[in-house]
Design an enzyme around this catalytic site. Structure first.
Site, PDB file in Angstrom:
ATOM      1  N   ARG A   1      75.424   6.358 -22.660  1.00 51.03           N
ATOM      2  CA  ARG A   1      74.560   6.739 -23.732  1.00 51.03           C
ATOM      3  C   ARG A   1      74.710   8.527 -23.808  1.00 51.03           C
ATOM      4  O   ARG A   1      74.719   9.057 -22.563  1.00 51.03           O
ATOM      5  CB  ARG A   1      73.284   6.448 -23.830  1.00 51.03           C
TER       6      ARG A   1
ATOM      7  N   HIS B   1      61.291  -1.503 -25.860  1.00 51.56           N
ATOM      8  CA  HIS B   1      62.497  -1.628 -24.808  1.00 51.56           C
ATOM      9  C   HIS B   1      62.196  -2.782 -23.944  1.00 51.56           C
ATOM     10  O   HIS B   1      61.703  -2.397 -22.807  1.00 51.56           O
ATOM     11  CB  HIS B   1      62.733  -0.435 -24.473  1.00 51.56           C
TER      12      HIS B   1
ATOM     13  N   SER C   1      66.349   1.767 -18.389  1.00 48.51           N
ATOM     14  CA  SER C   1      67.529   1.120 -18.184  1.00 48.51           C
ATOM     15  C   SER C   1      68.036   0.953 -16.846  1.00 48.51           C
ATOM     16  O   SER C   1      67.844   1.751 -16.051  1.00 48.51           O
ATOM     17  CB  SER C   1      68.710   2.068 -18.903  1.00 48.51           C
TER      18      SER C   1
ATOM     19  N   LYS D   1      66.145  -5.189 -15.793  1.00 52.11           N
ATOM     20  CA  LYS D   1      65.304  -6.368 -16.956  1.00 52.11           C
ATOM     21  C   LYS D   1      66.303  -7.501 -17.075  1.00 52.11           C
ATOM     22  O   LYS D   1      65.568  -8.772 -17.308  1.00 52.11           O
ATOM     23  CB  LYS D   1      65.491  -5.430 -18.294  1.00 52.11           C
TER      24      LYS D   1
ATOM     25  N   PHE E   1      64.322 -10.136  -6.959  1.00 61.04           N
ATOM     26  CA  PHE E   1      64.903 -11.336  -7.645  1.00 61.04           C
ATOM     27  C   PHE E   1      64.072 -12.371  -7.704  1.00 61.04           C
ATOM     28  O   PHE E   1      63.042 -12.315  -8.258  1.00 61.04           O
ATOM     29  CB  PHE E   1      66.216 -11.394  -6.537  1.00 61.04           C
TER      30      PHE E   1
ATOM     31  N   GLU F   1      62.165 -13.971  -5.790  1.00 60.00           N
ATOM     32  CA  GLU F   1      60.809 -14.012  -5.200  1.00 60.00           C
ATOM     33  C   GLU F   1      59.618 -13.046  -5.981  1.00 60.00           C
ATOM     34  O   GLU F   1      58.405 -13.184  -5.831  1.00 60.00           O
ATOM     35  CB  GLU F   1      60.857 -13.110  -3.663  1.00 60.00           C
TER      36      GLU F   1
HETATM   37  C1  OXD Z   1      70.228   0.587 -21.823  1.00 54.91           C
HETATM   38  C2  OXD Z   1      70.989  -0.571 -22.450  1.00 54.91           C
HETATM   39  O1  OXD Z   1      71.161   1.552 -21.406  1.00 54.91           O
HETATM   40  O2  OXD Z   1      70.458  -1.672 -22.611  1.00 54.91           O
HETATM   41  O3  OXD Z   1      69.051   0.588 -21.698  1.00 54.91           O
HETATM   42  O4  OXD Z   1      72.264  -0.584 -22.814  1.00 54.91           O
HETATM   43 MN    MN Z   2      68.266  -0.999 -22.458  1.00 49.52          MN
END
Ligand code: OXD
Ligand code: MN
Length: 624
Positions: free
Chosen positions: A78, A250, A272, A276, A515, A517
Site C-alpha cells: 500500500r 478493520h 495490518s 488477524k 496461535f 493457545e
Molecule cells: C492490509 C491488508 O494491509 O489487509 O491491512 O491487506
Molecule cells: Mn487489512
C-alpha cells in the site's frame, strides 16, 4: 465526447451506463468488456494473463486451479503517502489523512487518466460488498485496465449478471476507477509494447467520500488496486457509516462455540500483518472449543431493532499475507490456499508449487524468487516478498461458518483491539466500560510491519487499526464509536478487550505461545462476558466495573486476569511461568504509557471527545 473538468466535477452522474461511457471517452481503451463471475469469463481473463506473462499456472497436481503473479519492486505494498481523501475541507479529512481539494485533485486526475488505457481492454466489474440482498450490502462498479485486478475482484467481491442488471437499471453504486497508468500509445501516435506487470511511478489512490468515488492510478497491487477492499469497504464505507449510523472497521469476525455449546461472536481489530488471519482461522488447543471463520479483515456493523450490534464481513475472499503461514501456524489457511488461489510475489519451487519464508522449517535448496531470479538459501535475500499475498475465496476455508452469508449478520458479543508490542501492553485486559474500550481502540500502537511502506519495527500509533483506512477525521471516528455505544441496549453491549500476543519476556523470547493457545485468552474473555451479563443491573448503577470476586486485578491497563485465572491445563511449567511475564502490568511502564496516551490525545486538541479524557483520568487514579 470531450471530458472536461466541469463535466466530471461534482456531482458525478449516478447512471452506470453514462459513467462507463464517460470513462471510456476519457481513458480511450481499445475495447470495453463487462466482467461478472462466470466460468468462461474467468477462463478468458486467465488465458490473457498467462499470455501476457503476468501469471503462471502452478502445477495442478500440487496446487489445482492456482496461479503465481509477480509484481515489480516498486509496486509491492500500500502507498499511504500517495493515498488522498478529497473532502471539501481539510478538517473533514482529519489530521490522519492526506487531504487534497476535490476540484484540484479532479483536474489533476483528469489529466492523468486522459488516454491512460490506450491499447488496452477496459474491464467493467459490477460488484457487491456483502451478499447482494443483505441489508448490509453496498454496490460498486470497478473499471480497470488490469486483467489481474479484474480476475482478483471476482474472488474478493461478489459479481453477478443479476447485479449488473440492477446497476444498469439505476441502483446506486460506488464508482471505482482504476488504471495501472501504462498506456501503450501516446498522443503523438508512438507505441510501446506491454510489460508483464505494468504500473507507473506516479501513484494516486484518491477518495471522494461526498461523491462515493475512488480514482486509483499507477499501481496494480493489493489494496491500491482491488478497490472493493480498503478503498471502498473501509475508507468510503467508514464515511458512509458515519453519515448513516453504521460502522466499517478493520476487523476479523469469528464464531466461538464453547464446550457447553454456547455460541459467541467476536470481532477484532489489529494493524495490518499482526495476525488477524491467524486468529480468524484459529484451531483451539483446548478440547471442546470450536472457532469458525466469518471474516479476516473487514467488518461492517449496524444496530438492529432490538439495539443489538450486528456484524457482517462484506468481502468474498481473503487477501492474506503469505510469509509466516504454515501448517503449524495456520493449517486452516494452508488448506484454504491449497487450490483456486492467486499467489502474488511468493517463490516458485522446481516442481511448480509455491514457497515462502516460514512455510517450512528449512527452505528448499533451489527456488525461483519473487522477482523471477534463481535463489538458494545462501542468496541472503528473501525468496518471497515479506508482503507477498494469497487471494482465495472465503468459501474454500474449511472453518468457514455455514451461515457466514446470513443477510442479517451476527450479534457481536465481544470486541478485541490489539497491536504488536514487545513491552507494556499485557496479554489481555478488559475495558472497565465502553468509554474505556473506545480509549483502548483510540490509543493502539503497534510495531510497523511490511504491509505498508516504511521502516519495519518502528512503533506507530494506529487508532482502531484504522489509521491508513479511515475516510474521515479520527476524532470524529472516536465520537462515532461513543455514539454507537450509547445506542446499544445495556443487556447487549459487547465487552471490549485489548490483547497483545507479542509481549517479550526478559530474555527477548515471546512470553506467550500464541496461535491455537489464544483460545485460552478467549475462554477468559467469554467468562468475563458471561459474568458481566449477569451483573448488568449492578453495572447500570455504578460508573466503574463491579468487583465480581473473581481472580482479576484492576490495573491502569484494565481488568487483567491473575495468572491462575487463565486455563493452563496442558501447559509446560515453563509456559506457566512465562504467563506471568505475559499478563504483567508494570507500574512504571503504565505511568509512561498513560502519559503517552495523554500526550497523544492532547495532540488532537479540543476535537477529542471529553469521555476519553475522563476514561484516562480514571486509569490515572489507579496508579499507585
Ligand atoms: C492490509 C491488508 O494491509 O489487509 O491491512 O491487506
Ligand atoms: Mn487489512
Amino acid at each position: 465526447m470531450t471530458i472536461t473538468a466541469e463535466r466530471l466535477a461534482p456531482p458525478r452522474t449516478t447512471n452506470a451506463a453514462i459513467w462507463v461511457s464517460d470513462v471510456e471517452a476519457l481513458c480511450r481503451p481499445d475495447s470495453v468488456e463487462w466482467i461478472v463471475d462466470e466460468a468462461d469469463i474467468r477462463e478468458r481473463l486467465t488465458a490473457r494473463l498467462i499470455e501476457a506473462g503476468t501469471i503462471f499456472k502452478l502445477n495442478p497436481d500440487l496446487r489445482p486451479n492456482s496461479y503465481l503473479a509477480r509484481s515489480t519492486e516498486d509496486d509491492v505494498a500500500r502507498v499511504e503517502g500517495r493515498t488522498f481523501i478529497c473532502t471539501p475541507t481539510k478538517d473533514a479529512a482529519g489530521p490522519n489523512n492526506n487531504w487534497r481539494d476535490p476540484v484540484d485533485m479532479r483536474s489533476e486526475l483528469l489529466e492523468l487518466f486522459s488516454g491512460s488505457m490506450t491499447g488496452r481492454v477496459m474491464y467493467v466489474i459490477p460488484f457487491s460488498m456483502g451478499p447482494e440482498d443483505s441489508p448490509f450490502a453496498q454496490y460498486g462498479i470497478q473499471i480497470t485496465d488490469s486483467a489481474y485486478v479484474a480476475l482478483s475482484m471476482l474472488t474478493m467481491t461478489r459479481s453477478t449478471a443479476r447485479l449488473r442488471e440492477r446497476l444498469t437499471a439505476g441502483a446506486p453504486f460506488v464508482a471505482a476507477l482504476h488504471s495501472v497508468g501504462y498506456p501503450l500509445h501516446d498522443d503523438s501516435g508512438a507505441s510501446r509494447s506491454d510489460v508483464a506487470w505494468p504500473s507507473n511511478s506516479r501513484k494516486y489512490i484518491c477518495h471522494f467520500p461526498q461523491l462515493d468515488e475512488i480514482w486509483s492510478f499507477g499501481s496494480g497491487y493489493g489494496g491500491n488496486a482491488l478497490l472493493g477492499k480498503k478503498c471502498f469497504a473501509l475508507r468510503i464505507a467508514s464515511h458512509m457509516g458515519r453519515k448513516q449510523g453504521w460502522m466499517a472497521e478493520h476487523m476479523l469476525l469469528i464464531r466461538v462455540t464453547s464446550p457447553k455449546g454456547k455460541k459467541y461472536h467476536l470481532v477484532a481489530a489489529f494493524p495490518s500483518a499482526c495476525g488477524k488471519t491467524n486468529l480468524a482461522m484459529l484451531q483451539p488447543s483446548m478440547p471442546g472449543w470450536k472457532v469458525e471463520t466469518l471474516g479476516d479483515d473487514i467488518v461492517w456493523m449496524r444496530l438492529d431493532e432490538q439495539g443489538q450490534l450486528r456484524a457482517m464481513n462484506p468481502e468474498n475472499g481473503f487477501f492474506g499475507v503469505a510469509p509466516g503461514t504454515s501448517t503449524k501456524t495456520n493449517p486452516v489457511a494452508m488448506e484454504t490456499v491449497s487450490r483456486d488461489t492467486i499467489f502474488t510475489n511468493v517463490a516458485l519451487t522446481p516442481e511448480g508449487d509455491v514457497w515462502w519464508e516460514g512455510m517450512t522449517k528449512r527452505a528448499p535448496s533451489m527456488l525461483t524468487d519473487w522477482l523471477g531470479n534463481a535463489w538458494t538459501p545462501e542468496s541472503g535475500t528473501p525468496a518471497a516478498h515479506p508482503n507477498s499475498r494469497f487471494t482465495s475465496p472465503v468459501a474454500n476455508c474449511p472453518t468457514v461458518c455455514e451461515d457466514w452469508e446470513a443477510p442479517e449478520g451476527v450479534v457481536v458479543d465481544g470486541i478485541i483491539f490489539g497491536g504488536r508490542r514487545a513491552d507494556t501492553a499485557p496479554l489481555v485486559a478488559q475495558a472497565y466500560d465502553w468509554e474505556h474500550g473506545v480509549l483502548m481502540g483510540a490509543t493502539i500502537v503497534s510495531e510497523r510491519t511490511a504491509a505498508a511502506e516504511g521502516t519495519v519495527g518502528e512503533l506507530r500509533p494506529d487508532p482502531f487499526a484504522m489509521s491508513p483506512f479511515l475516510g474521515y477525521s479520527l476524532t470524529e471516528h472516536w465520537l462515532h464509536w461513543l455514539e454507537i455505544g450509547e445506542q446499544i441496549s445495556a443487556d447487549a453491549k459487547p465487552e471490549i478487550f485489548h490483547v497483545n500476543w507479542f509481549r517479550k519476556a526478559e530474555d527477548g523470547s515471546f512470553a506467550w505461545p500464541g496461535f491455537g493457545e489464544n483460545i485460552r485468552v478467549i475462554d477468559w474473555m467469554i467468562r468475563r462476558i458471561e459474568s458481566q451479563r449477569t451483573h448488568v443491573a449492578d453495572r447500570a448503577n455504578s460508573d466503574f466495573h463491579v468487583d465480581l470476586g473473581e481472580r482479576v486485578q484492576y490495573t491502569p491497563a484494565g481488568i487483567v486476569p491473575e495468572t491462575g485465572a487463565v486455563d493452563t491445563e496442558g501447559f509446560t511449567p515453563e509456559q506457566v511461568a512465562s504467563l506471568e511475564a505475559a499478563v504483567k502490568v508494570d507500574e512504571q511502564e503504565w505511568r509512561r504509557e498513560l502519559e503517552r496516551q495523554q500526550a497523544y490525545l492532547e495532540g488532537y486538541g479540543t476535537s477529542v471527545p471529553l469521555e476519553l479524557h475522563t476514561a484516562l483520568a480514571k486509569l490515572r487514579g489507579l496508579l499507585k
